[in-house]
Structures are given as C-alpha cells and as structure tokens.
Write a protein that holds these residues in place. Structure first.
Motif, PDB file in Angstrom:
ATOM      1  N   TYR A  92       4.599  27.560  51.717  1.00 49.94           N
ATOM      2  CA  TYR A  92       5.363  28.769  51.392  1.00 49.94           C
ATOM      3  C   TYR A  92       6.317  29.100  52.545  1.00 49.94           C
ATOM      4  CZ  TYR A  92       6.566  33.525  50.056  1.00 49.94           C
ATOM      5  OH  TYR A  92       7.261  34.661  49.715  1.00 49.94           O
ATOM      6  N   LEU A  93       5.805  29.041  53.762  1.00 49.96           N
ATOM      7  CA  LEU A  93       6.648  29.330  54.921  1.00 49.96           C
ATOM      8  C   LEU A  93       7.785  28.319  55.045  1.00 49.96           C
ATOM      9  CD1 LEU A  93       3.849  30.344  57.422  1.00 49.96           C
ATOM     10  CD2 LEU A  93       5.641  31.848  56.526  1.00 49.96           C
ATOM     11  N   GLN A  94       7.503  27.064  54.738  1.00 49.97           N
ATOM     12  CA  GLN A  94       8.534  26.030  54.802  1.00 49.97           C
ATOM     13  C   GLN A  94       9.661  26.332  53.816  1.00 49.97           C
ATOM     14  OE1 GLN A  94       7.416  22.124  53.323  1.00 49.97           O
ATOM     15  NE2 GLN A  94       8.773  21.136  54.810  1.00 49.97           N
ATOM     16  N   SER A  95       9.321  26.783  52.626  1.00 51.78           N
ATOM     17  CA  SER A  95      10.341  27.053  51.614  1.00 51.78           C
ATOM     18  C   SER A  95      10.959  28.446  51.741  1.00 51.78           C
ATOM     19  CB  SER A  95       9.766  26.859  50.210  1.00 51.78           C
ATOM     20  OG  SER A  95       8.746  27.782  49.954  1.00 51.78           O
ATOM     21  N   ILE A 126      -5.284  27.588  66.285  1.00 53.22           N
ATOM     22  CA  ILE A 126      -5.565  26.429  65.434  1.00 53.22           C
ATOM     23  C   ILE A 126      -5.002  26.641  64.032  1.00 53.22           C
ATOM     24  CG2 ILE A 126      -7.880  27.061  64.610  1.00 53.22           C
ATOM     25  CD1 ILE A 126      -6.796  23.540  65.665  1.00 53.22           C
ATOM     26  N   VAL A 127      -5.080  27.864  63.518  1.00 58.25           N
ATOM     27  CA  VAL A 127      -4.499  28.143  62.197  1.00 58.25           C
ATOM     28  C   VAL A 127      -2.977  28.030  62.282  1.00 58.25           C
ATOM     29  CG1 VAL A 127      -4.181  29.895  60.401  1.00 58.25           C
ATOM     30  CG2 VAL A 127      -6.452  29.512  61.371  1.00 58.25           C
ATOM     31  N   ALA A 128      -2.376  28.556  63.334  1.00 62.52           N
ATOM     32  CA  ALA A 128      -0.924  28.461  63.509  1.00 62.52           C
ATOM     33  C   ALA A 128      -0.487  26.999  63.577  1.00 62.52           C
ATOM     34  CB  ALA A 128      -0.496  29.210  64.773  1.00 62.52           C
ATOM     35  N   LYS A 129      -1.219  26.196  64.308  1.00 58.35           N
ATOM     36  CA  LYS A 129      -0.886  24.767  64.436  1.00 58.35           C
ATOM     37  C   LYS A 129      -0.981  24.065  63.078  1.00 58.35           C
ATOM     38  CE  LYS A 129       0.234  21.998  67.506  1.00 58.35           C
ATOM     39  NZ  LYS A 129       1.674  21.906  67.785  1.00 58.35           N
ATOM     40  N   GLN A 130      -2.018  24.374  62.308  1.00 55.13           N
ATOM     41  CA  GLN A 130      -2.168  23.782  60.979  1.00 55.13           C
ATOM     42  C   GLN A 130      -1.019  24.213  60.054  1.00 55.13           C
ATOM     43  OE1 GLN A 130      -4.442  21.622  59.414  1.00 55.13           O
ATOM     44  NE2 GLN A 130      -4.934  21.126  61.527  1.00 55.13           N
ATOM     45  N   LEU A 131      -0.607  25.463  60.150  1.00 54.84           N
ATOM     46  CA  LEU A 131       0.517  25.931  59.345  1.00 54.84           C
ATOM     47  C   LEU A 131       1.787  25.152  59.681  1.00 54.84           C
ATOM     48  CD1 LEU A 131      -0.180  29.769  59.492  1.00 54.84           C
ATOM     49  CD2 LEU A 131      -0.240  28.361  57.425  1.00 54.84           C
ATOM     50  N   ALA A 138       7.528  26.830  64.027  1.00 51.80           N
ATOM     51  CA  ALA A 138       6.836  27.580  65.083  1.00 51.80           C
ATOM     52  C   ALA A 138       7.450  28.971  65.262  1.00 51.80           C
ATOM     53  CB  ALA A 138       6.862  26.805  66.387  1.00 51.80           C
ATOM     54  N   ALA A 139       8.761  29.084  65.057  1.00 55.24           N
ATOM     55  CA  ALA A 139       9.449  30.369  65.232  1.00 55.24           C
ATOM     56  C   ALA A 139       9.035  31.400  64.180  1.00 55.24           C
ATOM     57  CB  ALA A 139      10.957  30.159  65.185  1.00 55.24           C
ATOM     58  N   GLN A 140       8.421  30.954  63.087  1.00 55.14           N
ATOM     59  CA  GLN A 140       7.986  31.874  62.036  1.00 55.14           C
ATOM     60  C   GLN A 140       6.616  32.481  62.331  1.00 55.14           C
ATOM     61  OE1 GLN A 140       8.718  28.734  58.863  1.00 55.14           O
ATOM     62  NE2 GLN A 140       9.074  30.625  57.701  1.00 55.14           N
TER      63      GLN A 140
END
Length: 174
Positions: A92-95, A126-131, A138-140
C-alpha cells in the motif's frame, strides 16, 4: 277499457325502461389540438445511487484493517502469521508514495524502563525494515519506541502483557 288497460301497461313499461340499469356509453372524446396533447411518457428514471470507492485503509474486511504486529516475550522477530499484514501495508505504501506512517514499538511492563524502550525500538525498527522490503520508501516511515508507556491492556497478567507486546502501524494525517 282495453285502451285504458293498454295505456296503463304501456305507461308502466315505459317507466320501467327509464329505470333500466344498462350502462351508458361515454360520449366520444373531443378532438384535441396539438397544444392539448398529453405529455409524452417519462423516460425511465436513471439511478442516482453513487458508486463509492472505499479506501482499503478504511475497509474493515481488508488486510490493511490490521495495524498491530504482536511479539513473543522478550523477542523482536516478526512471527510468520503477521507477514501478510506487513506485506499488505508495504505494498500500500509503495503504491501511495505520499502516505506517511509511524511504527510504534511497545512492550509489556516487565523489565526496566531503559530495557523496554530499547526492545520497543527494536520491534518498531524490524517492522519498518520489513515494510521497506515490501516496497515502502524509508522516507515514508518513522519508527518510535514507547516501551511500556502506552499499554493496550491494563492488566498485570499474561493476557494483558501479550496485548502490550506489539508494534502499531499508524497512518499519519498531514
């Protein structure tokens, strides 16, 4: 006298005929001029129901409705059952490149304040890295730790502690 009887009989027959229940036919309709024509039949009504597209973030049936990743005691590895949730948020964040989130790491009340802040940070990271691995930039993402300061459950038993060992994904309104 026959004339008189006949006259009475004819008079009675005429009176009965006048009371007859035979329906009268309506008079023919007058010819109408073009200005007096009835309006044409209305066109079929068009639907005024609007189609609403629900943002997947607001759809309670969407995988994106889940916003918490839970952890085992004294652990910061993501259990495989939470991978679809993390993957869905990453995609979702990617799109939606302008969307911002905050990943909030939390712990139960056991452990020192410093230890819990550190463990909460590891969970958020760890959740941020997986996202990011799932497509988010990373900026999101902002990762923060609240340690034991923001419990979800107030109890002092295993069921409450299990609710508090988590990382929450919060979408930031800007």
């Amino acid at each position: 006298m026959i004339n008189k009887s006949l006259s009475i009989t004819l008079l009675a027959a005429a009176a009965l005929a006048a009371c007859s229940s035979t329906p009268l036919t309506p008079p023919p309709a007058p010819a109408t001029s073009p200005q007096m024509l009835p309006p044409p039949p209305a066109a079929p009504a068009q639907s005024t129901v609007a189609t609403v597209t629900l943002d997947p973030l607001d759809d309670p049936k969407s995988t994106l409705a889940g916003r918490s990743v839970y952890f085992a005691y004294d652990d910061f590895s993501i259990d495989s059952k939470y991978q679809p949730l993390v993957q869905a948020h990453g995609q979702y964040l990617q799109s939606h490149g302008v969307v911002q989130i905050r990943v909030e790491g939390n712990t139960d009340e056991r452990g020192s304040r410093e230890y819990n802040l550190s463990l909460g940070d590891k969970r958020a990271q760890i959740v941020a890295k997986q996202l990011e691995l799932m497509g988010a930039k990373a900026a999101q993402i902002e990762a923060v730790s609240y340690g034991e300061e923001r419990p979800k459950a107030e109890g002092h038993d295993e069921s409450a502690w299990a609710e508090n060992r988590r990382a929450d994904i919060r979408y930031v309104k800007r």
